[in-house]
Design a protein around this motif. Structure first.
Motif, mmCIF file in Angstrom:
data_model
loop_
_atom_site.group_PDB
_atom_site.id
_atom_site.type_symbol
_atom_site.label_atom_id
_atom_site.label_comp_id
_atom_site.label_asym_id
_atom_site.label_seq_id
_atom_site.Cartn_x
_atom_site.Cartn_y
_atom_site.Cartn_z
ATOM 1 N N GLN A 87 -13.241 0.066 -8.780
ATOM 2 C CA GLN A 87 -12.231 -0.958 -9.046
ATOM 3 C C GLN A 87 -12.164 -1.907 -7.857
ATOM 4 O OE1 GLN A 87 -8.345 0.659 -9.760
ATOM 5 N NE2 GLN A 87 -7.469 -1.306 -10.295
ATOM 6 N N ASP A 88 -12.284 -3.187 -8.161
ATOM 7 C CA ASP A 88 -12.132 -4.196 -7.119
ATOM 8 C C ASP A 88 -10.658 -4.533 -6.978
ATOM 9 O OD1 ASP A 88 -14.833 -4.574 -6.469
ATOM 10 O OD2 ASP A 88 -15.126 -5.895 -8.191
ATOM 11 N N ILE A 89 -10.181 -4.502 -5.740
ATOM 12 C CA ILE A 89 -8.820 -4.963 -5.494
ATOM 13 C C ILE A 89 -8.906 -6.093 -4.479
ATOM 14 C CG2 ILE A 89 -7.756 -2.732 -6.029
ATOM 15 C CD1 ILE A 89 -7.283 -2.363 -3.010
ATOM 16 N N GLY A 90 -7.988 -6.980 -4.547
ATOM 17 C CA GLY A 90 -7.982 -8.116 -3.641
ATOM 18 C C GLY A 90 -7.413 -7.756 -2.287
ATOM 19 N N GLY A 91 -7.585 -8.664 -1.354
ATOM 20 C CA GLY A 91 -7.073 -8.461 -0.011
ATOM 21 C C GLY A 91 -5.561 -8.336 0.014
ATOM 22 N N PHE A 92 -4.884 -9.115 -0.841
ATOM 23 C CA PHE A 92 -3.420 -9.051 -0.890
ATOM 24 C C PHE A 92 -2.965 -7.678 -1.356
ATOM 25 C CE2 PHE A 92 0.563 -9.487 -3.282
ATOM 26 C CZ PHE A 92 1.394 -9.946 -2.266
ATOM 27 N N GLU A 93 -3.606 -7.153 -2.393
ATOM 28 C CA GLU A 93 -3.240 -5.834 -2.910
ATOM 29 C C GLU A 93 -3.504 -4.753 -1.871
ATOM 30 O OE1 GLU A 93 -5.062 -8.043 -4.560
ATOM 31 O OE2 GLU A 93 -3.945 -8.444 -6.413
ATOM 32 N N ALA A 94 -4.648 -4.847 -1.189
ATOM 33 C CA ALA A 94 -4.987 -3.865 -0.156
ATOM 34 C C ALA A 94 -3.981 -3.928 0.991
ATOM 35 C CB ALA A 94 -6.399 -4.104 0.359
ATOM 36 N N GLU A 95 -3.607 -5.143 1.397
ATOM 37 C CA GLU A 95 -2.629 -5.292 2.473
ATOM 38 C C GLU A 95 -1.267 -4.732 2.062
ATOM 39 O OE1 GLU A 95 -0.791 -8.710 5.441
ATOM 40 O OE2 GLU A 95 -2.417 -9.232 4.074
ATOM 41 N N PHE A 96 -0.874 -4.969 0.824
ATOM 42 C CA PHE A 96 0.388 -4.445 0.311
ATOM 43 C C PHE A 96 0.375 -2.915 0.341
ATOM 44 C CE2 PHE A 96 3.118 -3.098 -3.249
ATOM 45 C CZ PHE A 96 4.310 -3.673 -2.850
ATOM 46 N N LEU A 97 -0.753 -2.324 -0.058
ATOM 47 C CA LEU A 97 -0.884 -0.872 -0.061
ATOM 48 C C LEU A 97 -0.818 -0.318 1.367
ATOM 49 C CD1 LEU A 97 -1.365 1.598 -1.863
ATOM 50 C CD2 LEU A 97 -3.816 1.190 -1.615
ATOM 51 N N ILE A 98 -1.474 -0.979 2.298
ATOM 52 C CA ILE A 98 -1.440 -0.561 3.704
ATOM 53 C C ILE A 98 -0.013 -0.608 4.236
ATOM 54 C CG2 ILE A 98 -2.150 -1.205 6.038
ATOM 55 C CD1 ILE A 98 -4.776 -2.264 4.635
ATOM 56 N N ASP A 99 0.688 -1.699 3.952
ATOM 57 C CA ASP A 99 2.076 -1.825 4.410
ATOM 58 C C ASP A 99 2.958 -0.734 3.813
ATOM 59 O OD1 ASP A 99 1.399 -4.040 5.929
ATOM 60 O OD2 ASP A 99 2.106 -5.500 4.439
ATOM 61 N N PHE A 100 2.734 -0.430 2.540
ATOM 62 C CA PHE A 100 3.505 0.629 1.882
ATOM 63 C C PHE A 100 3.269 1.977 2.566
ATOM 64 C CE2 PHE A 100 3.436 4.179 -1.125
ATOM 65 C CZ PHE A 100 4.758 4.192 -1.525
ATOM 66 N N PHE A 101 1.998 2.322 2.774
ATOM 67 C CA PHE A 101 1.695 3.605 3.410
ATOM 68 C C PHE A 101 2.216 3.657 4.843
ATOM 69 C CE2 PHE A 101 -1.712 4.280 0.143
ATOM 70 C CZ PHE A 101 -1.141 5.409 -0.402
ATOM 71 N N ALA A 102 2.094 2.573 5.575
ATOM 72 C CA ALA A 102 2.598 2.549 6.950
ATOM 73 C C ALA A 102 4.093 2.814 6.967
ATOM 74 C CB ALA A 102 2.278 1.204 7.606
ATOM 75 N N LYS A 103 4.811 2.183 6.035
ATOM 76 C CA LYS A 103 6.269 2.337 5.997
ATOM 77 C C LYS A 103 6.685 3.718 5.497
ATOM 78 C CE LYS A 103 10.430 0.445 3.924
ATOM 79 N NZ LYS A 103 10.974 -0.407 2.884
ATOM 80 N N GLU A 104 6.036 4.192 4.442
ATOM 81 C CA GLU A 104 6.482 5.419 3.778
ATOM 82 C C GLU A 104 5.927 6.708 4.381
ATOM 83 O OE1 GLU A 104 8.883 5.478 1.540
ATOM 84 O OE2 GLU A 104 9.004 3.286 1.653
ATOM 85 N N ILE A 105 4.696 6.694 4.894
ATOM 86 C CA ILE A 105 4.137 7.946 5.415
ATOM 87 C C ILE A 105 3.640 7.822 6.852
ATOM 88 C CG2 ILE A 105 3.508 8.780 3.124
ATOM 89 C CD1 ILE A 105 0.586 8.171 3.821
ATOM 90 N N GLY A 106 3.748 6.636 7.430
ATOM 91 C CA GLY A 106 3.289 6.440 8.802
ATOM 92 C C GLY A 106 3.942 7.398 9.782
ATOM 93 N N ALA A 107 5.209 7.726 9.559
ATOM 94 C CA ALA A 107 5.928 8.622 10.476
ATOM 95 C C ALA A 107 5.296 10.010 10.529
ATOM 96 C CB ALA A 107 7.394 8.728 10.071
ATOM 97 N N TYR A 108 4.717 10.467 9.425
ATOM 98 C CA TYR A 108 4.068 11.782 9.425
ATOM 99 C C TYR A 108 2.869 11.788 10.379
ATOM 100 C CZ TYR A 108 6.857 12.819 5.295
ATOM 101 O OH TYR A 108 7.908 13.023 4.429
ATOM 102 N N PHE A 109 2.060 10.727 10.320
ATOM 103 C CA PHE A 109 0.903 10.625 11.198
ATOM 104 C C PHE A 109 1.335 10.399 12.648
ATOM 105 C CE2 PHE A 109 -0.778 9.517 7.034
ATOM 106 C CZ PHE A 109 -1.863 10.372 6.963
ATOM 107 N N TYR A 110 2.359 9.597 12.826
ATOM 108 C CA TYR A 110 2.908 9.336 14.162
ATOM 109 C C TYR A 110 3.403 10.644 14.781
ATOM 110 C CZ TYR A 110 6.023 7.340 17.712
ATOM 111 O OH TYR A 110 6.656 7.033 18.879
ATOM 112 N N ASN A 111 4.173 11.411 14.027
ATOM 113 C CA ASN A 111 4.709 12.680 14.526
ATOM 114 C C ASN A 111 3.590 13.671 14.835
ATOM 115 O OD1 ASN A 111 7.274 11.652 14.301
ATOM 116 N ND2 ASN A 111 7.732 12.695 12.388
#
Length: 81
Positions: free
Chosen positions: A28-52
């Motif tokens: 599946q091809d996704i655009g840069g905007f969609e990929a960036e949105f997904l990255i921002d979502f993961f950073a916000k929602e699960i980034g703390a787990y990786f940080y910890n």
């Protein structure tokens, strides 16, 4: 924890990786905007787990090195009798 901030270059590399992943795994091809949105979502929602986990790993390494240093200092002690 502060928000995760990536430089423009880092974000571009991560976007490229996400797009490649979607192509390779889901055909599946996704655009840069969609990929960036997904990255921002993961950073916000699960980034703390990786940080910890990173903090925990750093604390473990620090403790191990402190123990080594303590041992090395003890080896320098001179006999007193």
């Amino acid at each position: 924890m502060a928000d995760i901030k990536l430089s423009t270059e880092e974000k571009d590399r991560v976007i490229h990786k996400v797009k490649n992943y979607f192509e390779a795994e889901f055909h599946q091809d996704i655009g840069g905007f969609e990929a960036e949105f997904l990255i921002d979502f993961f950073a916000k929602e699960i980034g703390a787990y990786f940080y910890n986990q990173g903090l925990s790993d750093a604390q473990t390494l620090f403790s191990e090195k402190a123990d080594e240093l303590s041992y090395l200092i003890q080896e320098l002690e001179k006999p007193t009798m």
